[in-house]
Design a protein around this motif. Structure first.
Motif, PDB file in Angstrom:
ATOM      1  N   GLU A 237       0.860  -1.182   0.000  1.00 47.53           N
ATOM      2  CA  GLU A 237       0.000   0.000   0.000  1.00 47.53           C
ATOM      3  C   GLU A 237       0.895   1.230   0.000  1.00 47.53           C
ATOM      4  OE1 GLU A 237       1.382   0.007   4.098  1.00 47.53           O
ATOM      5  OE2 GLU A 237       0.909  -1.558   2.650  1.00 47.53           O
ATOM      6  N   GLU A 238       0.445   2.291  -0.666  1.00 48.34           N
ATOM      7  CA  GLU A 238       1.251   3.502  -0.734  1.00 48.34           C
ATOM      8  C   GLU A 238       0.358   4.740  -0.591  1.00 48.34           C
ATOM      9  OE1 GLU A 238       5.246   2.406  -3.104  1.00 48.34           O
ATOM     10  OE2 GLU A 238       3.620   3.099  -4.385  1.00 48.34           O
ATOM     11  N   PRO A 239       0.177   5.224   0.639  1.00 48.52           N
ATOM     12  CA  PRO A 239      -0.601   6.454   0.837  1.00 48.52           C
ATOM     13  C   PRO A 239       0.172   7.642   0.254  1.00 48.52           C
ATOM     14  CG  PRO A 239      -0.280   5.234   2.903  1.00 48.52           C
ATOM     15  CD  PRO A 239       0.658   4.669   1.911  1.00 48.52           C
ATOM     16  N   GLU A 240      -0.490   8.412  -0.596  1.00 47.51           N
ATOM     17  CA  GLU A 240       0.205   9.487  -1.299  1.00 47.51           C
ATOM     18  C   GLU A 240      -0.668  10.721  -1.450  1.00 47.51           C
ATOM     19  OE1 GLU A 240       2.322   8.440  -4.829  1.00 47.51           O
ATOM     20  OE2 GLU A 240       2.426   6.305  -4.305  1.00 47.51           O
ATOM     21  N   VAL A 241      -0.002  11.846  -1.647  1.00 41.26           N
ATOM     22  CA  VAL A 241      -0.662  13.068  -2.097  1.00 41.26           C
ATOM     23  C   VAL A 241      -0.876  12.951  -3.600  1.00 41.26           C
ATOM     24  CG1 VAL A 241      -0.425  15.568  -2.389  1.00 41.26           C
ATOM     25  CG2 VAL A 241       0.366  14.471  -0.272  1.00 41.26           C
ATOM     26  N   VAL A 242      -2.062  13.349  -4.050  1.00 38.74           N
ATOM     27  CA  VAL A 242      -2.396  13.327  -5.480  1.00 38.74           C
ATOM     28  C   VAL A 242      -2.658  14.769  -5.919  1.00 38.74           C
ATOM     29  CG1 VAL A 242      -3.908  12.384  -7.267  1.00 38.74           C
ATOM     30  CG2 VAL A 242      -3.503  11.079  -5.141  1.00 38.74           C
ATOM     31  N   LEU A 243      -1.810  15.296  -6.803  1.00 35.34           N
ATOM     32  CA  LEU A 243      -2.040  16.623  -7.368  1.00 35.34           C
ATOM     33  C   LEU A 243      -2.973  16.501  -8.564  1.00 35.34           C
ATOM     34  CD1 LEU A 243       1.555  18.168  -7.315  1.00 35.34           C
ATOM     35  CD2 LEU A 243      -0.158  18.049  -5.486  1.00 35.34           C
ATOM     36  N   VAL A 244      -3.864  17.475  -8.721  1.00 36.53           N
ATOM     37  CA  VAL A 244      -4.857  17.427  -9.803  1.00 36.53           C
ATOM     38  C   VAL A 244      -4.678  18.647 -10.704  1.00 36.53           C
ATOM     39  CG1 VAL A 244      -7.312  17.270 -10.376  1.00 36.53           C
ATOM     40  CG2 VAL A 244      -6.458  16.245  -8.248  1.00 36.53           C
ATOM     41  N   TYR A 245      -4.538  18.388 -12.007  1.00 41.64           N
ATOM     42  CA  TYR A 245      -4.374  19.442 -13.011  1.00 41.64           C
ATOM     43  C   TYR A 245      -5.422  19.276 -14.099  1.00 41.64           C
ATOM     44  CZ  TYR A 245       0.248  20.308 -11.005  1.00 41.64           C
ATOM     45  OH  TYR A 245       1.279  20.619 -10.142  1.00 41.64           O
ATOM     46  N   ILE A 246      -5.856  20.400 -14.675  1.00 40.58           N
ATOM     47  CA  ILE A 246      -6.768  20.386 -15.813  1.00 40.58           C
ATOM     48  C   ILE A 246      -6.180  21.271 -16.900  1.00 40.58           C
ATOM     49  CG2 ILE A 246      -8.157  22.166 -14.637  1.00 40.58           C
ATOM     50  CD1 ILE A 246      -9.487  19.684 -17.264  1.00 40.58           C
ATOM     51  N   ASN A 247      -6.093  20.744 -18.121  1.00 39.37           N
ATOM     52  CA  ASN A 247      -5.574  21.520 -19.240  1.00 39.37           C
ATOM     53  C   ASN A 247      -6.690  22.340 -19.885  1.00 39.37           C
ATOM     54  OD1 ASN A 247      -3.194  20.157 -18.762  1.00 39.37           O
ATOM     55  ND2 ASN A 247      -3.392  18.786 -20.521  1.00 39.37           N
ATOM     56  N   ASP A 248      -6.392  23.575 -20.217  1.00 40.40           N
ATOM     57  CA  ASP A 248      -7.391  24.411 -20.886  1.00 40.40           C
ATOM     58  C   ASP A 248      -7.453  24.073 -22.369  1.00 40.40           C
ATOM     59  OD1 ASP A 248      -5.237  25.717 -22.136  1.00 40.40           O
ATOM     60  OD2 ASP A 248      -5.266  27.406 -20.737  1.00 40.40           O
ATOM     61  N   ALA A 249      -8.226  24.850 -23.126  1.00 40.35           N
ATOM     62  CA  ALA A 249      -8.451  24.558 -24.546  1.00 40.35           C
ATOM     63  C   ALA A 249      -7.187  24.655 -25.376  1.00 40.35           C
ATOM     64  CB  ALA A 249      -9.515  25.506 -25.101  1.00 40.35           C
ATOM     65  N   GLU A 250      -6.181  25.382 -24.877  1.00 43.70           N
ATOM     66  CA  GLU A 250      -4.904  25.501 -25.584  1.00 43.70           C
ATOM     67  C   GLU A 250      -3.889  24.474 -25.095  1.00 43.70           C
ATOM     68  OE1 GLU A 250      -6.557  28.426 -24.443  1.00 43.70           O
ATOM     69  OE2 GLU A 250      -7.356  28.365 -26.496  1.00 43.70           O
ATOM     70  N   GLY A 251      -4.257  23.687 -24.092  1.00 39.20           N
ATOM     71  CA  GLY A 251      -3.349  22.674 -23.571  1.00 39.20           C
ATOM     72  C   GLY A 251      -2.478  23.147 -22.420  1.00 39.20           C
ATOM     73  N   THR A 252      -2.753  24.317 -21.872  1.00 37.99           N
ATOM     74  CA  THR A 252      -1.983  24.818 -20.733  1.00 37.99           C
ATOM     75  C   THR A 252      -2.506  24.187 -19.447  1.00 37.99           C
ATOM     76  OG1 THR A 252      -1.603  26.929 -21.835  1.00 37.99           O
ATOM     77  CG2 THR A 252      -1.279  26.863 -19.451  1.00 37.99           C
ATOM     78  N   PRO A 253      -1.631  23.527 -18.665  1.00 32.50           N
ATOM     79  CA  PRO A 253      -2.093  22.903 -17.422  1.00 32.50           C
ATOM     80  C   PRO A 253      -2.426  23.948 -16.351  1.00 32.50           C
ATOM     81  CG  PRO A 253      -0.029  21.932 -18.193  1.00 32.50           C
ATOM     82  CD  PRO A 253      -0.228  23.198 -18.958  1.00 32.50           C
ATOM     83  N   HIS A 254      -3.535  23.754 -15.667  1.00 34.77           N
ATOM     84  CA  HIS A 254      -3.938  24.599 -14.547  1.00 34.77           C
ATOM     85  C   HIS A 254      -3.993  23.722 -13.296  1.00 34.77           C
ATOM     86  CE1 HIS A 254      -5.394  28.223 -16.837  1.00 34.77           C
ATOM     87  NE2 HIS A 254      -5.305  27.323 -17.812  1.00 34.77           N
TER      88      HIS A 254
END
Length: 309
Positions: free
Chosen positions: A146-163
């Protein structure tokens, strides 16, 4: 959770329709306030604003009054953060060997060329499991961890820039025995289900994350241990890891959601314990008052049909 932690938001379907809630998503008890939404609206509100709770609420709540739902209502179903109904619109991946404990307690030097950690692909967004779900692993694993971890969440906009949207927590269950046998087998090692908590913390990656793992077998605690997976425990700087990861165009496809696992502390395997079929892994992130559990299930190998002539 204390007041020092950032605001939280979650997504759910209720009676088959998408909704967004603010605060905690506790489906085991109490009441949950929900705003009627549309698929992808939360992601759009993050991309088109500064990503703060107030800005997101202004968009989500516009023209809607919240409805109050019982937390244990069977028609209330939580969803992984920002995951829409489109198959394959999200990737789950992560970094290996990131903790100081694996680098003799050291941190990456401030000067010098950045050497990125090893990276792995875990699955598509619809492969994600939620708290309470069974975690399926291949039949006869060598040694599960088992590996408890922090999960970062990103969403790319219409141009592909990660937010950057925020963070949550997960359990990167894997067959470390395969990796130990041959590091080249690591892609096989990672073909185990992963759980992600359906709660998005709207803040920078957390410096301090600590808690406890309990592995329950036949109703009794079979193993118990502590973990620390905040950014202060990492050898690498998160900004360096993420900047390198998003230098690859494949991860910058418009609209793509990326769930990024930051790596785990030592766990039950390092203490000589072996997870077996039917064990329940209970993870309590004490620093953030988050608790989730899942049962490990050995999935039998199917009989393959004969190849056509």
């Amino acid at each position: 959770m204390t007041s020092s932690h950032p605001s939280t938001v979650f997504e759910a379907t209720y009676r088959g329709e998408p909704h967004v809630g603010f605060g905690r998503a506790d489906t085991s008890a109490g009441l949950v306030n929900l705003y009627r939404s549309k698929d992808g609206l939360l992601a759009q509100s993050i991309v088109n604003t500064d990503g703060s709770a107030d800005a997101i609420r202004d968009i989500i709540a516009a023209g809607h009054n919240p409805i109050v739902v019982a937390g244990d209502d069977p028609e209330l179903r939580l969803r992984p953060p920002l995951l829409t109904g489109t198959n394959g619109n999200a990737l789950l991946s992560g970094f290996m060997g990131t903790h100081k404990k694996k680098w003799d307690g050291k941190s990456a030097p401030d000067n010098g060329e950045f050497t990125p950690p090893k990276w792995f692909f875990k699955g598509f967004g619809d492969w994600i499991r939620l708290p309470g779900d069974d975690l399926n692993v291949p039949a006869e694993p060598l040694a599960l961890i088992e590996e408890p971890e922090v999960v970062l969440v990103y969403i790319n906009d219409a141009e592909g820039t990660p937010h950057y949207a925020g963070y949550t927590f997960g359990n990167d269950l894997c067959d470390i025995g395969l990796h130990r046998r041959d590091p080249g087998y690591n892609p096989y090692c990672k073909l185990c289900d992963t759980v992600v908590v359906p709660l998005l913390f709207l803040g920078e990656p957390p410096t301090t994350v600590n808690g406890q793992v309990n592995i329950v077998r036949n109703g009794q605690t079979a193993w118990q241990g502590e973990f620390n997976c905040g950014t202060d425990a990492l050898y690498y700087r998160v900004s360096d890891m993420v900047e390198h990861l998003f230098s690859f165009p494949a991860l910058r496809r418009p609209g793509l959601v990326n769930y990024v696992l930051l790596g785990a502390d030592e766990a039950s395997f390092h203490d000589g314990f072996s997870i077996v079929d039917g064990d329940r892994v209970d993870i309590h992130v004490r620093s953030h008052d988050v608790r989730f559990e899942n049962t490990v299930t050995y999935a039998a190998s199917p009989a393959l049909s004969a190849a056509s002539a």
